[in-house]
Scaffold this motif. Sequence first.
Motif, PDB file in Angstrom:
ATOM      1  N   ASP A  34       0.816  -1.360   0.029  1.00 25.37           N
ATOM      2  CA  ASP A  34       0.039  -0.150   0.175  1.00 25.37           C
ATOM      3  C   ASP A  34       0.745   1.607   0.085  1.00 25.37           C
ATOM      4  OD1 ASP A  34      -2.518  -1.904   0.273  1.00 25.37           O
ATOM      5  OD2 ASP A  34      -2.941  -1.569   1.935  1.00 25.37           O
ATOM      6  N   PHE A  35       0.601   2.286  -0.315  1.00 27.71           N
ATOM      7  CA  PHE A  35       1.289   3.907  -0.640  1.00 27.71           C
ATOM      8  C   PHE A  35       0.116   4.275  -0.585  1.00 27.71           C
ATOM      9  CE2 PHE A  35       3.279   7.060  -3.211  1.00 27.71           C
ATOM     10  CZ  PHE A  35       4.859   6.818  -2.424  1.00 27.71           C
ATOM     11  N   TRP A  36      -0.314   5.185   0.359  1.00 27.69           N
ATOM     12  CA  TRP A  36      -1.037   6.626   0.804  1.00 27.69           C
ATOM     13  C   TRP A  36      -0.452   7.689   0.324  1.00 27.69           C
ATOM     14  CZ3 TRP A  36      -5.911   5.578   1.628  1.00 27.69           C
ATOM     15  CH2 TRP A  36      -6.174   3.791   2.221  1.00 27.69           C
ATOM     16  N   VAL A  37      -1.752   8.341  -0.949  1.00 26.09           N
ATOM     17  CA  VAL A  37      -1.116   9.477  -0.841  1.00 26.09           C
ATOM     18  C   VAL A  37      -1.877  10.657  -0.623  1.00 26.09           C
ATOM     19  CG1 VAL A  37      -0.141  11.661  -2.616  1.00 26.09           C
ATOM     20  CG2 VAL A  37       0.731   8.888  -2.322  1.00 26.09           C
ATOM     21  N   ASP A  38      -0.950  12.006   0.329  1.00 20.64           N
ATOM     22  CA  ASP A  38      -2.223  12.975   0.667  1.00 20.64           C
ATOM     23  C   ASP A  38      -2.836  13.159  -0.317  1.00 20.64           C
ATOM     24  OD1 ASP A  38      -2.899  12.224   3.750  1.00 20.64           O
ATOM     25  OD2 ASP A  38      -1.458  13.371   3.515  1.00 20.64           O
ATOM     26  N   SER A  39      -4.491  14.716  -0.628  1.00 19.87           N
ATOM     27  CA  SER A  39      -4.537  14.993  -1.442  1.00 19.87           C
ATOM     28  C   SER A  39      -6.463  14.991  -1.594  1.00 19.87           C
ATOM     29  CB  SER A  39      -5.732  14.058  -3.058  1.00 19.87           C
ATOM     30  OG  SER A  39      -6.399  13.330  -2.209  1.00 19.87           O
ATOM     31  N   ALA A  40      -6.079  16.846  -2.684  1.00 20.96           N
ATOM     32  CA  ALA A  40      -7.735  17.140  -1.892  1.00 20.96           C
ATOM     33  C   ALA A  40      -8.640  16.461  -2.071  1.00 20.96           C
ATOM     34  CB  ALA A  40      -7.705  18.395  -3.149  1.00 20.96           C
ATOM     35  N   MET A  41      -8.263  14.712  -2.537  1.00 21.80           N
ATOM     36  CA  MET A  41      -9.952  13.959  -2.227  1.00 21.80           C
ATOM     37  C   MET A  41      -9.672  13.679  -0.892  1.00 21.80           C
ATOM     38  SD  MET A  41      -9.894  12.541  -5.974  1.00 21.80           S
ATOM     39  CE  MET A  41      -8.179  12.148  -6.054  1.00 21.80           C
ATOM     40  N   GLY A  42      -8.364  14.141   0.096  1.00 24.59           N
ATOM     41  CA  GLY A  42      -8.032  12.874   1.415  1.00 24.59           C
ATOM     42  C   GLY A  42      -6.758  11.829   0.530  1.00 24.59           C
ATOM     43  N   LYS A 138     -18.722  12.207  -3.946  1.00 19.21           N
ATOM     44  CA  LYS A 138     -20.128  12.512  -3.602  1.00 19.21           C
ATOM     45  C   LYS A 138     -19.653  13.545  -1.740  1.00 19.21           C
ATOM     46  CE  LYS A 138     -22.340   8.367  -4.991  1.00 19.21           C
ATOM     47  NZ  LYS A 138     -23.234   7.081  -4.783  1.00 19.21           N
ATOM     48  N   SER A 139     -19.136  13.064  -1.153  1.00 18.99           N
ATOM     49  CA  SER A 139     -18.733  13.854   0.167  1.00 18.99           C
ATOM     50  C   SER A 139     -17.801  15.248  -0.015  1.00 18.99           C
ATOM     51  CB  SER A 139     -18.362  13.317   1.514  1.00 18.99           C
ATOM     52  OG  SER A 139     -19.522  12.382   1.668  1.00 18.99           O
ATOM     53  N   TYR A 140     -17.046  14.631  -1.681  1.00 20.52           N
ATOM     54  CA  TYR A 140     -16.018  15.550  -1.387  1.00 20.52           C
ATOM     55  C   TYR A 140     -16.213  15.580  -3.663  1.00 20.52           C
ATOM     56  CZ  TYR A 140     -13.646  10.660  -2.449  1.00 20.52           C
ATOM     57  OH  TYR A 140     -13.163   9.812  -2.317  1.00 20.52           O
ATOM     58  N   ARG A 141     -15.001  16.031  -3.936  1.00 18.67           N
ATOM     59  CA  ARG A 141     -14.862  16.760  -5.502  1.00 18.67           C
ATOM     60  C   ARG A 141     -14.124  15.270  -5.623  1.00 18.67           C
ATOM     61  NH1 ARG A 141     -12.324  19.788  -9.677  1.00 18.67           N
ATOM     62  NH2 ARG A 141     -11.405  21.136  -7.537  1.00 18.67           N
ATOM     63  N   TYR A 142     -14.698  14.581  -6.804  1.00 14.97           N
ATOM     64  CA  TYR A 142     -13.572  13.928  -7.320  1.00 14.97           C
ATOM     65  C   TYR A 142     -11.783  14.903  -8.171  1.00 14.97           C
ATOM     66  CZ  TYR A 142     -15.440   8.995  -7.435  1.00 14.97           C
ATOM     67  OH  TYR A 142     -15.882   7.611  -7.386  1.00 14.97           O
ATOM     68  N   GLN A 143     -11.098  15.075  -7.826  1.00 15.69           N
ATOM     69  CA  GLN A 143     -10.335  14.942  -8.607  1.00 15.69           C
ATOM     70  C   GLN A 143      -9.151  14.257  -9.013  1.00 15.69           C
ATOM     71  OE1 GLN A 143      -8.846  19.548  -6.856  1.00 15.69           O
ATOM     72  NE2 GLN A 143     -10.936  19.162  -5.075  1.00 15.69           N
ATOM     73  N   TRP A 144      -9.718  13.048  -9.950  1.00 15.47           N
ATOM     74  CA  TRP A 144      -8.421  12.014  -9.467  1.00 15.47           C
ATOM     75  C   TRP A 144      -7.450  12.536 -11.287  1.00 15.47           C
ATOM     76  CZ3 TRP A 144      -7.266   7.832  -8.101  1.00 15.47           C
ATOM     77  CH2 TRP A 144      -8.031   6.912  -6.753  1.00 15.47           C
ATOM     78  N   GLU A 145      -7.847  13.334 -12.154  1.00 17.53           N
ATOM     79  CA  GLU A 145      -6.335  13.778 -12.432  1.00 17.53           C
ATOM     80  C   GLU A 145      -5.047  14.539 -12.619  1.00 17.53           C
ATOM     81  OE1 GLU A 145      -6.265  16.819 -16.522  1.00 17.53           O
ATOM     82  OE2 GLU A 145      -7.779  15.651 -16.675  1.00 17.53           O
ATOM     83  N   SER A 146      -5.849  15.490 -11.203  1.00 15.19           N
ATOM     84  CA  SER A 146      -5.228  15.903 -10.509  1.00 15.19           C
ATOM     85  C   SER A 146      -3.928  14.973 -10.014  1.00 15.19           C
ATOM     86  CB  SER A 146      -6.076  17.216  -9.584  1.00 15.19           C
ATOM     87  OG  SER A 146      -5.808  18.788 -11.023  1.00 15.19           O
ATOM     88  N   PHE A 147      -5.031  14.274  -9.364  1.00 19.81           N
ATOM     89  CA  PHE A 147      -4.036  13.440  -8.124  1.00 19.81           C
ATOM     90  C   PHE A 147      -3.411  12.688  -8.881  1.00 19.81           C
ATOM     91  CE2 PHE A 147      -4.030   9.001  -6.366  1.00 19.81           C
ATOM     92  CZ  PHE A 147      -2.992   9.195  -5.175  1.00 19.81           C
ATOM     93  N   LEU A 148      -3.226  12.134 -10.475  1.00 18.18           N
ATOM     94  CA  LEU A 148      -2.384  11.428 -10.959  1.00 18.18           C
ATOM     95  C   LEU A 148      -0.901  12.423 -11.819  1.00 18.18           C
ATOM     96  CD1 LEU A 148      -5.625   9.490 -12.676  1.00 18.18           C
ATOM     97  CD2 LEU A 148      -3.544   8.359 -11.100  1.00 18.18           C
TER      98      LEU A 148
END
Length: 332
Positions: A34-42, A138-148
Amino acid sequence: MASGVALAVLIPLGVTAVGDGPPASAAFDPAAFDFWVDSAMGPIKSRILRAADGNTNRVVYVLDGQRAPETLNGWEIETNVPAVLASWNINVVMPVGGMSSFYADWNAPSSFFGVPPGSGSSVSGSGALNAFAAGPGKSYRYQWESFLTGNLREALRDRLGFSSIRNGVFGLSMGGSAALTLAAYYPQQFSFAGSYSGYLNISAPGMREAIRIAMLDAGGYNVDSMAPPWGPQWLRMDPFVFAPNLVRNGTRLWVAAASGLPTATDGPSFDTLNGMGLEALALANTRSFELRMATLGGGNAVYDYPAFGIHNWTNWQAEAYRMIPDLSANIG
């Protein structure tokens, strides 16, 4: 052509329009971590499988399909492809989660009729009954492109020493479309992109509504929260529209869709019938994309159209085996 196929899929079958195969049963590769990374999505989890020879220059991002669970990436759950990639001396990055996200930066958290998420109860499985439940996207906005392309890319570089340039990316269905999107807009990061059974002409007649139905079924998500209809944000996500970027970038592409005819291992069932229709729709989209690329003079893509195969993991695993040598030659 895509519209006709979409209607052929939707009307007689009443099925998930453009999702992936049936929900997977969990598996686990103890060699991955597992590799956890903080992001705007948590905090977001990825699963990492190191290259067999220990190099840090050769990296591929492996994207899931529309029903991506929050536990493991579908490629780890359903296939041995990550292990095969590692044996080819490729570091494997498997983002976890993002159901129905298209790995995009959404316009807003998913909601319907202005009702805030969490007003309903979450139920097991996926489907429209989850439309008003809280949760990812839903509880937050998906920001997957920014994350990746930001958080995860930087964390892999800074914490694991992975190269952040000339990476590969590939995926199935939703993930296939997203892989091409990432390559189109981040050419320094991605020198190779693969799409299996992707929806590569999403602005074609009928496609937005097909995606609407699929996203409602896969977790109860609202396509209008992802991108307003027919606006710049939607068109930016359409491989048919951004194809000139891929030609200009010279990105090596591997683009595949099967015929929709079942193999000997696809027994008679509703899942097989569903998978036949979904793959036929992906095939029509992929053929349209190929024609678009040809009109632009794009010679940077390999197209593969197996004579048999439906919208399921058996097809995608076999396609990955065919692609790996080309991926290996075009990253790092």
